[in-house]
Write a protein that holds these residues in place. Sequence first.
Motif, PDB file in Angstrom:
ATOM      1  N   LYS A 469       0.835  -1.207   0.000  1.00  0.00           N
ATOM      2  CA  LYS A 469       0.000   0.000   0.000  1.00  0.00           C
ATOM      3  C   LYS A 469       0.866   1.252   0.000  1.00  0.00           C
ATOM      4  O   LYS A 469       0.598   2.220  -0.733  1.00  0.00           O
ATOM      5  CB  LYS A 469      -0.925  -0.001   1.215  1.00  0.00           C
ATOM      6  N   ALA A 470       1.902   1.253   0.829  1.00  0.00           N
ATOM      7  CA  ALA A 470       2.792   2.414   0.919  1.00  0.00           C
ATOM      8  C   ALA A 470       3.505   2.676  -0.406  1.00  0.00           C
ATOM      9  O   ALA A 470       3.833   3.828  -0.714  1.00  0.00           O
ATOM     10  CB  ALA A 470       3.816   2.191   2.028  1.00  0.00           C
ATOM     11  N   ALA A 471       3.738   1.607  -1.178  1.00  0.00           N
ATOM     12  CA  ALA A 471       4.409   1.746  -2.480  1.00  0.00           C
ATOM     13  C   ALA A 471       3.420   1.937  -3.618  1.00  0.00           C
ATOM     14  O   ALA A 471       3.811   1.894  -4.790  1.00  0.00           O
ATOM     15  CB  ALA A 471       5.278   0.517  -2.742  1.00  0.00           C
ATOM     16  N   ASN A 472       2.143   2.112  -3.289  1.00  0.00           N
ATOM     17  CA  ASN A 472       1.093   2.278  -4.305  1.00  0.00           C
ATOM     18  C   ASN A 472       1.016   1.059  -5.231  1.00  0.00           C
ATOM     19  O   ASN A 472       0.743   1.186  -6.426  1.00  0.00           O
ATOM     20  CB  ASN A 472       1.334   3.563  -5.124  1.00  0.00           C
ATOM     21  N   ALA A 473       1.280  -0.116  -4.673  1.00  0.00           N
ATOM     22  CA  ALA A 473       1.241  -1.339  -5.467  1.00  0.00           C
ATOM     23  C   ALA A 473       0.018  -2.201  -5.139  1.00  0.00           C
ATOM     24  O   ALA A 473      -0.347  -3.083  -5.915  1.00  0.00           O
ATOM     25  CB  ALA A 473       2.507  -2.163  -5.214  1.00  0.00           C
ATOM     26  N   TRP A 474      -0.617  -1.938  -4.009  1.00  0.00           N
ATOM     27  CA  TRP A 474      -1.701  -2.813  -3.557  1.00  0.00           C
ATOM     28  C   TRP A 474      -2.903  -2.757  -4.507  1.00  0.00           C
ATOM     29  O   TRP A 474      -3.602  -3.745  -4.689  1.00  0.00           O
ATOM     30  CB  TRP A 474      -2.123  -2.434  -2.135  1.00  0.00           C
ATOM     31  N   GLY A 475      -3.109  -1.621  -5.133  1.00  0.00           N
ATOM     32  CA  GLY A 475      -4.240  -1.478  -6.056  1.00  0.00           C
ATOM     33  C   GLY A 475      -4.176  -2.473  -7.202  1.00  0.00           C
ATOM     34  O   GLY A 475      -5.127  -3.217  -7.449  1.00  0.00           O
ATOM     35  N   PHE A 476      -3.040  -2.523  -7.919  1.00  0.00           N
ATOM     36  CA  PHE A 476      -2.948  -3.468  -9.051  1.00  0.00           C
ATOM     37  C   PHE A 476      -2.801  -4.913  -8.570  1.00  0.00           C
ATOM     38  O   PHE A 476      -3.229  -5.845  -9.246  1.00  0.00           O
ATOM     39  CB  PHE A 476      -1.813  -3.069 -10.003  1.00  0.00           C
ATOM     40  N   ILE A 477      -2.221  -5.122  -7.380  1.00  0.00           N
ATOM     41  CA  ILE A 477      -2.093  -6.493  -6.854  1.00  0.00           C
ATOM     42  C   ILE A 477      -3.472  -7.080  -6.582  1.00  0.00           C
ATOM     43  O   ILE A 477      -3.741  -8.249  -6.893  1.00  0.00           O
ATOM     44  CB  ILE A 477      -1.222  -6.516  -5.572  1.00  0.00           C
ATOM     45  N   GLN A 478      -4.379  -6.286  -6.023  1.00  0.00           N
ATOM     46  CA  GLN A 478      -5.738  -6.756  -5.734  1.00  0.00           C
ATOM     47  C   GLN A 478      -6.489  -7.146  -7.002  1.00  0.00           C
ATOM     48  O   GLN A 478      -7.358  -8.025  -6.977  1.00  0.00           O
ATOM     49  CB  GLN A 478      -6.515  -5.664  -4.992  1.00  0.00           C
ATOM     50  N   GLU A 479      -6.183  -6.480  -8.099  1.00  0.00           N
ATOM     51  CA  GLU A 479      -6.877  -6.755  -9.351  1.00  0.00           C
ATOM     52  C   GLU A 479      -6.417  -8.061  -9.996  1.00  0.00           C
ATOM     53  O   GLU A 479      -7.095  -8.590 -10.874  1.00  0.00           O
ATOM     54  CB  GLU A 479      -6.653  -5.597 -10.334  1.00  0.00           C
ATOM     55  N   LEU A 480      -5.273  -8.576  -9.590  1.00  0.00           N
ATOM     56  CA  LEU A 480      -4.758  -9.833 -10.147  1.00  0.00           C
ATOM     57  C   LEU A 480      -5.517 -11.004  -9.544  1.00  0.00           C
ATOM     58  O   LEU A 480      -5.881 -10.994  -8.365  1.00  0.00           O
ATOM     59  CB  LEU A 480      -3.258  -9.971  -9.861  1.00  0.00           C
ATOM     60  N   GLU A 481      -5.745 -12.042 -10.340  1.00  0.00           N
ATOM     61  CA  GLU A 481      -6.550 -13.188  -9.904  1.00  0.00           C
ATOM     62  C   GLU A 481      -5.954 -13.880  -8.684  1.00  0.00           C
ATOM     63  O   GLU A 481      -6.666 -14.285  -7.775  1.00  0.00           O
ATOM     64  CB  GLU A 481      -6.690 -14.179 -11.068  1.00  0.00           C
TER      65      GLU A 481
END
Length: 599
Positions: A469-481
């Motif tokens: 989340k701090a690296a602004n990566a959680w958004g696209f990670i959640q979208e992955l299956e």
Amino acid sequence: MHDQNKKNTTKNDNTVTTVPLSGMKTYFRLLGYVRSSWGYLMLSVLGYVIYAAMEPALAALLKHIVDVVSVGTISESRMLIPLAILAVFIARGIGTFLGNYFMAKVANNVVFDLRTTMFNKLVFLSADYYHSIPTGRLLAKLTYDTEQVIGSITQAIRVLLREGLTVVGLLSYMIYMNWRLSLLFLLVVPLIGVIVAYASKRFRKLSTRIQNAMGGVTDVASEAIKGHEVVKIFGGSEYEIERFRKAASENRRSQLKMEMTRSLNVPIVQFILAIMMATLIWFALSPSISSHMSPGDFIAFLTAAGMLGKPIRQLTEVNSILQKGIAASYSIFDFIDLKEEVDEGQISASSVKGDIEWKNMSFKYHGSDKQALNNINLTLPAGKTLALVGRSGGGKSTIANLLPRFYDIESGQLNIDGVSVSDYKLADLRLNIALVNQKVVLFNGSIRDNIAYGALKKATEEEVIEAAKAANAWGFIQELEQGLDTLVGEDGVLLSGGQRQRIAIARAILKNAPILVLDEATSALDTESERAIQSALDGLMANRTTIAIAHRLSTIENADIIAVVDHGEIVEQGSHHELLAMNGAYAQLHNQQFSEVSA
């Protein structure tokens, strides 16, 4: 290298290959790896002893059959002889199984130990070594060279033991039957030894050449695979095909020379044995020599002599395999004997604050005549941010890479908390530094494995998610299956450049080290992602000593200290406003970027 391993040096295809003077010394060192499989080796030797004992047993059985037939007592041995033949072949089969199977276990254990030893060495080598050898050649050492060692352990030792014991058994039986005739046979041994000695030198030389050529093949293939996009876009297909053809052609040429030497070696030895066999029969037919021998003795003696041809031929054939293994061992042990990173530090770095000072520091890369850094003087207080800017190749990354001691400085000082970096224990020093490279490195595993990598593997899922989340990566990670369990592919090829960079930043955030090095950390991000990441990095940098290498000056305007690096020297340093007021190199860079953005 130790004095006892003095070497000659030969060059082939611009690659220096060291060839130790003593092949047997190297081979005995290789056999030292057999110690861990001593029990398997003894079972294998037992099997070969059983096999070898059955050869003279067959000759003795033939003697008995001939004698029985000649005196007319066939009926008495009618059951005994067939049972004896079956027993001989059953025993030989058991011996073959024991010998071959347990020798294979020994060889595979040796190769496993060699490969793990080589890889253990690999991860502790200095950065200089990685820059001095192509990746393909290094992989060839771990794969091709160790495969050659398998042959020199399994096939070579199997033949040396099985056929060697067979020769000893048959010769002993012949001497027992007629020692005068047997001495004639032994006269050819020195001559065969001369031929084998010459062939050994030839085989070893050609094997070394084949290894170098194989390294060239893997180099070209590795580069073409990694750079396939550049090859396609710039029309490099024909060029790469020709490079690979030349490398493969060199390998083929050396292989054919090896086969020619082997193919000439065997028939020459066989011809010498044939001459000796003919001479032996001529003497054996003399009444004065064979008068005391029964028909069975005579037939058994000639049969034993005839049976010697096959094991002697195989003993000469195995020489090429043995020399391949010795040549491969040179390469392997040269690698294993390389010096690891020097770590003479005694001070634990468990509570580093992060005060960094470069004092009159100079540095030159190994093998280079040009100074990469010259008389660097900088002071960075704990918790502050240093931004390094300037043209590419000026020395910015080199300044940062000296901090975790990827390289050792030549002169001057580089201190953390008033202690020279060389005085800290190397592992402790690096535990206190987090790094985000310009070229992001991801490993072929899941996103979770790449964020919680190495010493971070014990991190909880909540900690990994917070870092993402701090690296602004959680958004696209959640979208992955598969979410955090999504595989990223080799070098993160299944993700975009921006996604890879955010995972690398999440890894640095999770490490929570007091010193942070950002080498163009936002270079692969689009403008929107860069703003979000920059906000995350600003929060991360607040309580840490940070060294940020940046091309876009807008990302480092708030840095406490900005240093302009050019041709290995710091030409200016100060805050953003101070440097603009100087109207020097920094102001010129700033105005240039501003005008480019405006245009």
